[in-house]
Design an enzyme around this catalytic site. Structure first.
Site, PDB file in Angstrom:
ATOM      1  CB  SER A 151      -0.860   0.008   1.272  1.00 61.27           C
ATOM      2  OG  SER A 151      -1.463   1.270   1.466  1.00 61.27           O
ATOM      3  CE1 TYR A 164      -3.768  -2.051   5.147  1.00 65.16           C
ATOM      4  CE2 TYR A 164      -3.043   0.106   4.387  1.00 65.16           C
ATOM      5  CZ  TYR A 164      -3.600  -1.124   4.128  1.00 65.16           C
ATOM      6  OH  TYR A 164      -3.982  -1.435   2.844  1.00 65.16           O
TER       7      TYR A 164
HETATM    8  P1  NAP Z   1     -11.483  -5.892   0.867  1.00 67.13           P
HETATM    9  O1  NAP Z   1     -12.376  -5.456  -0.235  1.00 67.13           O
HETATM   10  O2  NAP Z   1     -11.817  -5.540   2.273  1.00 67.13           O
HETATM   11  O3  NAP Z   1     -11.279  -7.480   0.733  1.00 67.13           O
HETATM   12  C1  NAP Z   1     -10.422  -8.130   1.625  1.00 67.13           C
HETATM   13  C2  NAP Z   1     -10.233  -9.560   1.187  1.00 67.13           C
HETATM   14  O4  NAP Z   1      -9.268 -10.167   2.072  1.00 67.13           O
HETATM   15  C3  NAP Z   1     -11.493 -10.388   1.307  1.00 67.13           C
HETATM   16  O5  NAP Z   1     -11.455 -11.369   0.303  1.00 67.13           O
HETATM   17  C4  NAP Z   1     -11.369 -11.027   2.702  1.00 67.13           C
HETATM   18  O6  NAP Z   1     -12.082 -12.246   2.829  1.00 67.13           O
HETATM   19  C5  NAP Z   1      -9.858 -11.295   2.703  1.00 67.13           C
HETATM   20  N1  NAP Z   1      -9.276 -11.432   4.034  1.00 67.13           N
HETATM   21  C6  NAP Z   1      -9.202 -10.508   5.013  1.00 67.13           C
HETATM   22  N2  NAP Z   1      -8.553 -11.015   6.075  1.00 67.13           N
HETATM   23  C7  NAP Z   1      -8.212 -12.284   5.751  1.00 67.13           C
HETATM   24  C8  NAP Z   1      -7.541 -13.333   6.418  1.00 67.13           C
HETATM   25  N3  NAP Z   1      -7.086 -13.168   7.672  1.00 67.13           N
HETATM   26  N4  NAP Z   1      -7.366 -14.524   5.784  1.00 67.13           N
HETATM   27  C9  NAP Z   1      -7.829 -14.695   4.523  1.00 67.13           C
HETATM   28  N5  NAP Z   1      -8.477 -13.739   3.829  1.00 67.13           N
HETATM   29  C10 NAP Z   1      -8.662 -12.557   4.448  1.00 67.13           C
HETATM   30  O7  NAP Z   1      -9.992  -5.326   0.669  1.00 67.13           O
HETATM   31  P2  NAP Z   1      -9.279  -4.727  -0.629  1.00 67.13           P
HETATM   32  O8  NAP Z   1      -9.494  -3.270  -0.635  1.00 67.13           O
HETATM   33  O9  NAP Z   1      -9.608  -5.540  -1.827  1.00 67.13           O
HETATM   34  O10 NAP Z   1      -7.751  -4.951  -0.209  1.00 67.13           O
HETATM   35  C11 NAP Z   1      -6.995  -6.041  -0.715  1.00 67.13           C
HETATM   36  C12 NAP Z   1      -5.540  -5.802  -0.384  1.00 67.13           C
HETATM   37  O11 NAP Z   1      -5.120  -4.581  -0.970  1.00 67.13           O
HETATM   38  C13 NAP Z   1      -5.262  -5.677   1.107  1.00 67.13           C
HETATM   39  O12 NAP Z   1      -4.014  -6.255   1.409  1.00 67.13           O
HETATM   40  C14 NAP Z   1      -5.198  -4.190   1.311  1.00 67.13           C
HETATM   41  O13 NAP Z   1      -4.398  -3.858   2.421  1.00 67.13           O
HETATM   42  C15 NAP Z   1      -4.566  -3.752   0.017  1.00 67.13           C
HETATM   43  N6  NAP Z   1      -4.815  -2.361  -0.329  1.00 67.13           N
HETATM   44  C16 NAP Z   1      -6.079  -1.901  -0.568  1.00 67.13           C
HETATM   45  C17 NAP Z   1      -6.262  -0.569  -0.895  1.00 67.13           C
HETATM   46  C18 NAP Z   1      -7.618   0.030  -1.196  1.00 67.13           C
HETATM   47  O14 NAP Z   1      -7.707   1.259  -1.347  1.00 67.13           O
HETATM   48  N7  NAP Z   1      -8.682  -0.761  -1.308  1.00 67.13           N
HETATM   49  C19 NAP Z   1      -5.159   0.298  -0.969  1.00 67.13           C
HETATM   50  C20 NAP Z   1      -3.888  -0.205  -0.717  1.00 67.13           C
HETATM   51  C21 NAP Z   1      -3.741  -1.543  -0.411  1.00 67.13           C
HETATM   52  P3  NAP Z   1     -13.670 -12.250   3.273  1.00 67.13           P
HETATM   53  O15 NAP Z   1     -14.427 -11.745   2.068  1.00 67.13           O
HETATM   54  O16 NAP Z   1     -13.972 -13.667   3.555  1.00 67.13           O
HETATM   55  O17 NAP Z   1     -13.777 -11.330   4.437  1.00 67.13           O
END
Ligand code: NAP
Length: 253
Positions: A151, A164
């Site tokens: 991130s 984070y």
């Molecule tokens: P999201 O929409 O909240 O989805 C999170 C995903 O991770 C879901 O599939 C969830 O499963 C799974 N998950 C969470 N904790 C877990 C665990 N302990 N074991 C296995 N699966 C787990 O998040 P996102 O925005 O797509 O983010 C994905 C990645 O990108 C993360 O690493 C996040 O830090 C990173 N990121 C996101 C952003 C952003 O702006 N969105 C920016 C920078 C980085 P369930 O559906 O079963 O809960």
């Protein structure tokens, strides 16, 4: 990628597998679909949202690829091994995307130990445990791609996100070290560092506070991150390892 050609993937002449953690929603779901479109069979991990995972499975299968859905917490070593080990015994994934992650934002002075631990664990312990499951197979085969989703917070540090930011900065350090360890065995390890992307994770963030900070003037789309992950898994990225590719609309340069 690796020794076999991407055309093999496209034509289906060689089975290629991509394991993606956190693939039920958001970035992980978009990455699963994108890699399926590129010809990979998908192993889609998630924690508990069975309905969302089933939707991803249907989308992948509609593209003519197979999809194993694997519910386990990436920090739960026993549960993870029970789900993954039987599959890894038969076939080692060609691609691993360590994407599972979440945030619990709170100022450091009010942050509990649990808020620190749970956020750092899912990024760092999760990366460690899942990568260990597939790394030996990749090293033996002398090819593999690992993409870790960090991130902007891990590059610049963000207030309210000490946990984070530490987790994602740690993941960047781990990526660089692992990339140097395994390069000679044909395994390439990189980071994609998204800025603010439209997913469940960012839906409650106040747009009026975020948008003025983003030179491109909008949040990113999950597909815009997935396409960069696909690139890093392709032959076109065969000389890239240990790098951090930012997908952030200019938020941090
Ligand atoms: P999201 O929409 O909240 O989805 C999170 C995903 O991770 C879901 O599939 C969830 O499963 C799974 N998950 C969470 N904790 C877990 C665990 N302990 N074991 C296995 N699966 C787990 O998040 P996102 O925005 O797509 O983010 C994905 C990645 O990108 C993360 O690493 C996040 O830090 C990173 N990121 C996101 C952003 C952003 O702006 N969105 C920016 C920078 C980085 P369930 O559906 O079963 O809960």
């Amino acid at each position: 990628m690796g020794r076999r050609k991407n055309e093999d993937v496209q034509s289906g002449s060689a089975r290629r597998i991509a394991l993606i953690t956190g693939a039920s929603r958001g970035l992980g779901a978009a990455i699963a679909v994108r890699l399926a479109r590129a010809g990979y069979d998908i192993w889609a991990n998630y924690r508990s949202n069975h309905e969302a995972a089933a939707k991803v499975k249907s989308e992948v299968e509609a593209l003519g690829r197979t999809c194993e859905i694997l519910p386990f917490d990436v920090c739960d070593e026993e549960g993870m091994e029970a789900a993954l080990a039987p599959l890894v015994e038969k076939a080692c994934p060609d691609v691993l995307v360590n994407n599972a992650g979440f945030s619990k934002d709170v100022m450091m002075m009010w942050m509990s130990r649990e808020e620190w631990q749970s956020v750092t664990d899912v990024s760092l312990l999760g990366f460690f445990l899942v990568t260990k499951q597939v790394l030996t197979g990749m090293l033996k085969r002398r090819s593999g791609r690992i993409v870790n989703i960090a991130s902007t917070a891990g590059q610049s540090g963000l207030p309210g996100q000490v946990n984070y930011s530490a987790a994602k900065a740690g993941l960047i350090g781990a990526t660089k070290a692992l990339a140097a360890e395994v390069a000679k065995r044909g395994v390439l390890v990189n980071v994609v560092a998204p800025g603010f992307i439209e997913t469940d994770m960012t839906e409650d963030l106040p747009r009026e506070a975020i948008l003025p900070r983003i030179p491109l003037g909008r949040l990113g789309r999950p597909e815009e991150v997935a396409s960069v992950v696909e690139f890093l898994c392709s032959d076109a990225a065969s000389y890239i390892t240990g790098q951090v590719l930012a997908v952030n609309g200019g938020l941090y340069v």
